[in-house]
Design an enzyme around this catalytic site. Structure first.
Site, mmCIF file in Angstrom:
data_model
loop_
_atom_site.group_PDB
_atom_site.id
_atom_site.type_symbol
_atom_site.label_atom_id
_atom_site.label_comp_id
_atom_site.label_asym_id
_atom_site.label_seq_id
_atom_site.Cartn_x
_atom_site.Cartn_y
_atom_site.Cartn_z
ATOM 1 N N THR A 154 6.437 15.119 4.142
ATOM 2 C CA THR A 154 5.590 14.234 4.929
ATOM 3 C C THR A 154 5.880 14.352 6.426
ATOM 4 O O THR A 154 7.005 14.713 6.805
ATOM 5 C CB THR A 154 5.836 12.774 4.468
ATOM 6 N N ASP A 155 4.905 13.991 7.230
ATOM 7 C CA ASP A 155 5.138 13.957 8.683
ATOM 8 C C ASP A 155 6.071 12.819 9.079
ATOM 9 O O ASP A 155 6.583 12.788 10.200
ATOM 10 C CB ASP A 155 3.799 13.839 9.440
ATOM 11 N N GLU A 156 6.300 11.868 8.128
ATOM 12 C CA GLU A 156 7.084 10.682 8.482
ATOM 13 C C GLU A 156 8.551 11.018 8.758
ATOM 14 O O GLU A 156 9.271 10.221 9.362
ATOM 15 C CB GLU A 156 6.941 9.612 7.390
ATOM 16 N N TYR A 209 12.015 5.425 2.799
ATOM 17 C CA TYR A 209 11.178 6.501 2.248
ATOM 18 C C TYR A 209 11.334 7.783 3.058
ATOM 19 O O TYR A 209 11.654 8.844 2.520
ATOM 20 C CB TYR A 209 9.700 6.064 2.226
ATOM 21 N N LYS A 246 12.949 11.472 2.086
ATOM 22 C CA LYS A 246 12.185 12.735 2.145
ATOM 23 C C LYS A 246 12.862 13.719 3.099
ATOM 24 O O LYS A 246 12.925 14.917 2.831
ATOM 25 C CB LYS A 246 10.739 12.476 2.586
ATOM 26 N N ASN A 281 -5.309 1.731 12.652
ATOM 27 C CA ASN A 281 -5.611 1.119 11.346
ATOM 28 C C ASN A 281 -6.812 0.174 11.423
ATOM 29 O O ASN A 281 -7.687 0.198 10.553
ATOM 30 C CB ASN A 281 -4.396 0.339 10.834
ATOM 31 N N ASP A 305 4.109 -7.995 10.204
ATOM 32 C CA ASP A 305 4.193 -6.546 10.301
ATOM 33 C C ASP A 305 5.241 -5.990 9.329
ATOM 34 O O ASP A 305 6.202 -6.683 8.965
ATOM 35 C CB ASP A 305 4.561 -6.148 11.746
HETATM 36 P P1 NAD Z 1 2.102 9.317 -5.876
HETATM 37 O O1 NAD Z 1 3.020 8.155 -5.700
HETATM 38 O O2 NAD Z 1 0.651 9.074 -6.062
HETATM 39 O O3 NAD Z 1 2.580 10.213 -7.110
HETATM 40 C C1 NAD Z 1 3.921 10.494 -7.367
HETATM 41 C C2 NAD Z 1 4.010 11.057 -8.784
HETATM 42 O O4 NAD Z 1 5.387 11.412 -9.029
HETATM 43 C C3 NAD Z 1 3.621 10.041 -9.857
HETATM 44 O O5 NAD Z 1 2.787 10.657 -10.818
HETATM 45 C C4 NAD Z 1 4.953 9.625 -10.479
HETATM 46 O O6 NAD Z 1 4.846 9.259 -11.848
HETATM 47 C C5 NAD Z 1 5.766 10.907 -10.308
HETATM 48 N N1 NAD Z 1 7.209 10.634 -10.277
HETATM 49 C C6 NAD Z 1 7.847 9.694 -9.544
HETATM 50 N N2 NAD Z 1 9.175 9.751 -9.798
HETATM 51 C C7 NAD Z 1 9.367 10.753 -10.690
HETATM 52 C C8 NAD Z 1 10.516 11.303 -11.310
HETATM 53 N N3 NAD Z 1 11.738 10.822 -11.067
HETATM 54 N N4 NAD Z 1 10.352 12.343 -12.163
HETATM 55 C C9 NAD Z 1 9.110 12.843 -12.421
HETATM 56 N N5 NAD Z 1 7.983 12.351 -11.863
HETATM 57 C C10 NAD Z 1 8.125 11.322 -11.012
HETATM 58 O O7 NAD Z 1 2.378 10.245 -4.614
HETATM 59 P P2 NAD Z 1 1.380 11.144 -3.779
HETATM 60 O O8 NAD Z 1 0.722 10.319 -2.750
HETATM 61 O O9 NAD Z 1 0.568 11.971 -4.715
HETATM 62 O O10 NAD Z 1 2.427 12.084 -3.015
HETATM 63 C C11 NAD Z 1 2.889 13.292 -3.602
HETATM 64 C C12 NAD Z 1 3.882 13.939 -2.665
HETATM 65 O O11 NAD Z 1 3.279 14.157 -1.395
HETATM 66 C C13 NAD Z 1 5.123 13.109 -2.401
HETATM 67 O O12 NAD Z 1 6.232 13.967 -2.370
HETATM 68 C C14 NAD Z 1 4.876 12.496 -1.027
HETATM 69 O O13 NAD Z 1 6.104 12.258 -0.349
HETATM 70 C C15 NAD Z 1 4.074 13.592 -0.372
HETATM 71 N N6 NAD Z 1 3.144 13.174 0.687
HETATM 72 C C16 NAD Z 1 2.230 12.188 0.451
HETATM 73 C C17 NAD Z 1 1.323 11.839 1.440
HETATM 74 C C18 NAD Z 1 0.262 10.790 1.196
HETATM 75 O O14 NAD Z 1 -0.457 10.439 2.119
HETATM 76 N N7 NAD Z 1 0.098 10.278 -0.014
HETATM 77 C C19 NAD Z 1 1.367 12.488 2.682
HETATM 78 C C20 NAD Z 1 2.320 13.494 2.893
HETATM 79 C C21 NAD Z 1 3.197 13.828 1.879
HETATM 80 P P1 TYD Z 2 0.048 3.460 3.907
HETATM 81 O O1 TYD Z 2 -1.246 3.800 3.263
HETATM 82 O O2 TYD Z 2 1.029 2.619 3.152
HETATM 83 O O3 TYD Z 2 0.702 4.843 4.363
HETATM 84 P P2 TYD Z 2 1.992 5.123 5.328
HETATM 85 O O4 TYD Z 2 2.783 3.875 5.455
HETATM 86 O O5 TYD Z 2 2.715 6.181 4.565
HETATM 87 O O6 TYD Z 2 1.428 5.611 6.625
HETATM 88 O O7 TYD Z 2 -0.252 2.713 5.272
HETATM 89 C C1 TYD Z 2 -1.068 3.299 6.269
HETATM 90 C C2 TYD Z 2 -1.054 2.376 7.465
HETATM 91 O O8 TYD Z 2 -1.723 1.156 7.122
HETATM 92 C C3 TYD Z 2 0.345 1.957 7.920
HETATM 93 O O9 TYD Z 2 0.369 1.855 9.332
HETATM 94 C C4 TYD Z 2 0.531 0.595 7.283
HETATM 95 C C5 TYD Z 2 -0.859 0.019 7.287
HETATM 96 N N1 TYD Z 2 -1.177 -0.917 6.187
HETATM 97 C C6 TYD Z 2 -1.735 -2.168 6.480
HETATM 98 O O10 TYD Z 2 -1.947 -2.545 7.658
HETATM 99 N N2 TYD Z 2 -2.050 -2.989 5.435
HETATM 100 C C7 TYD Z 2 -1.819 -2.644 4.133
HETATM 101 O O11 TYD Z 2 -2.097 -3.452 3.212
HETATM 102 C C8 TYD Z 2 -1.256 -1.345 3.860
HETATM 103 C C9 TYD Z 2 -0.988 -0.916 2.443
HETATM 104 C C10 TYD Z 2 -0.967 -0.516 4.916
#
Ligand code: NAD
Ligand code: TYD
Length: 362
Positions: A143-145, A168, A172, A267, A298
């Protein structure tokens, strides 16, 4: 160009992983091989998201394994049984708010789980002389985070120093470092991608966009953290996954690739946009919905701005995004409007019974 044969996808029942598997198997990606999906089915895992894939490819080119990436036995069994040559590691605890409330599971899954997976790959791929066999790759999704929080100016590039600020992102960041360490120490072929906020179908409604869409449809309040002026860079999940496929085929071992939408939104501005689209499509009264916006306390340590410089992947791998935000967001709203069964199952918790109904653990 690498040829992908037997891919282990971890976390393939989650949001990004399930989209990755569907596109890989059903679209014109050139992939002819097999996919093993290892997923623990935590609260975020929804195996029903791939019911169509299970029906069409199950037991032939798609294999679901219910298990944890922290379980060494399951991992070594998969590498041997399916002759895995490529790992795409999505599995993680992925929600910042949950990491603030309960960080421990983030350390287990994101750090120890990644370590276990690296060990399993190294063991499976190491030859007797200690070198790693040809043609294999471990791709780590991050992630970019990990880069921290930006002020009003600037972008995260691949050389930005790590500065994670939530449990988190710290977990990562730690996993990214482990992946790189296995490259430098053991010569394990690895690539890492750091992507900005994804949106699209099948996202669990705890993240901003699906949560707001569903709350609007249910007449609930729309909780905005703090002043709502935090900025995120949004990318469609299919654009992210296309970048990942390019890295698998042409990425250089040991390299990091940043992936972003070049699409920054405060947001609160994003929420206004979403209200317009949802009200238009679902026939809701815009003024009434606007009144449900509620500024709440917040998030602790809330990162102010993320923005990605993705010049490297564009120049080196010729990656181009396909989705403009307007269309992508409208399609996403359509998906949530048209997939009532998926949403009802998530809302009621019924999705967690999939495993009892469909699967016998080995
Ligand atoms: P998600 O939470 O939707 O899915 C995570 C999946 O991993 C789930 O199916 C869960 O059951 C499985 N899982 C969790 N713990 C596990 C374990 N111990 N063993 C096996 N499976 C397990 O997540 P996502 O949004 O699809 O993100 C996927 C990846 O992409 C993550 O690594 C996340 O850090 C990264 N990522 C997500 C975003 C985003 O915006 N969602 C952005 C950048 C990077
Ligand atoms: P989120 O989707 O949880 O992704 P991330 O924290 O990984 O960026 O949140 C996106 C942005 O929206 C973040 O700045 C937090 C904000 N947010 C709210 O303001 N209200 C909400 O209920 C949620 C879930 C997120």
């Amino acid at each position: 160009m690498r040829t992908l044969q037997n891919i282990l996808v971890t976390g393939g029942a989650g949001f990004i992983g399930s989209n990755f598997i569907r596109t890989l198997l059903t679209q014109d990606t050139g992939f002819q091989g097999r996919v093993v999906n290892l997923d623990e089915l935590t609260y975020a895992g929804n195996a029903a998201s791939l019911n169509d894939i299970q029906a069409e490819f199950g037991g032939k080119r798609y294999f679901f394994v219910h298990g944890n990436i922290c379980d060494n036995k399951i991992l070594s069994g998969i590498f041997t049984e399916y002759n895995i040559d490529t790992v795409v590691h999505f599995a993680a605890e992925s929600h910042v708010d949950r990491s603030i409330l309960g960080p421990e599971v983030f350390l287990h899954t994101n750090i120890l789980g990644t370590f276990n997976l690296l060990e399993a790959a190294k063991t499976a791929w190491q030859k007797n002389d200690g070198s790693i066999k040809e043609g294999v790759l471990f791709h780590h999704i991050s992630t970019d985070e990990v880069y921290g929080s930006l002020g009003a100016e600037g972008f995260f590039s691949e050389t930005t120093a790590y500065d994670p600020r939530s449990p988190y992102s710290a977990s990562k960041a730690s996993s990214d470092h482990l992946v790189k360490a296995y490259f430098h120490t053991y010569g394990l072929p690895v690539t890492v991608s750091n992507c900005s906020n994804n949106y699209g179908p099948f996202q669990f409604p705890e993240k901003l966009i699906p949560l707001m869409i569903l709350n609007m449809l249910e007449g609930k309040k729309l909780p905005v953290y703090g002043d709502g002026k935090q900025i995120r860079d949004w990318i469609h999940v299919e654009d992210h996954n296309a970048a990942v496929r390019l890295i698998l085929q042409n990425g250089k071992s040991g390299e990091t690739y940043n992936i972003g939408g070049e699409n920054e939104w405060e947001n609160i501005r994003l929420l206004h946009k979403l209200i317009e689209i949802v009200c238009d499509k679902a026939g809701l009264n815009k003024d009434t919905v606007m009144q449900t916006i509620t500024h709440v306390t917040d998030r602790l340590g809330h990162d102010r701005r993320y923005a990605i410089d993705c010049t490297k992947i564009k120049n080196e791998l010729n990656w181009k995004r396909q989705f403009d935000f307007e269309t992508g967001l409208a399609n996403t709203v359509d998906w949530y409007l048209n997939n009532k069964e998926w949403i009802d199952n998530v809302r009621s918790g019924e999705y967690r019974n999939w495993i009892q109904k469909n699967y016998t653990r080995r």
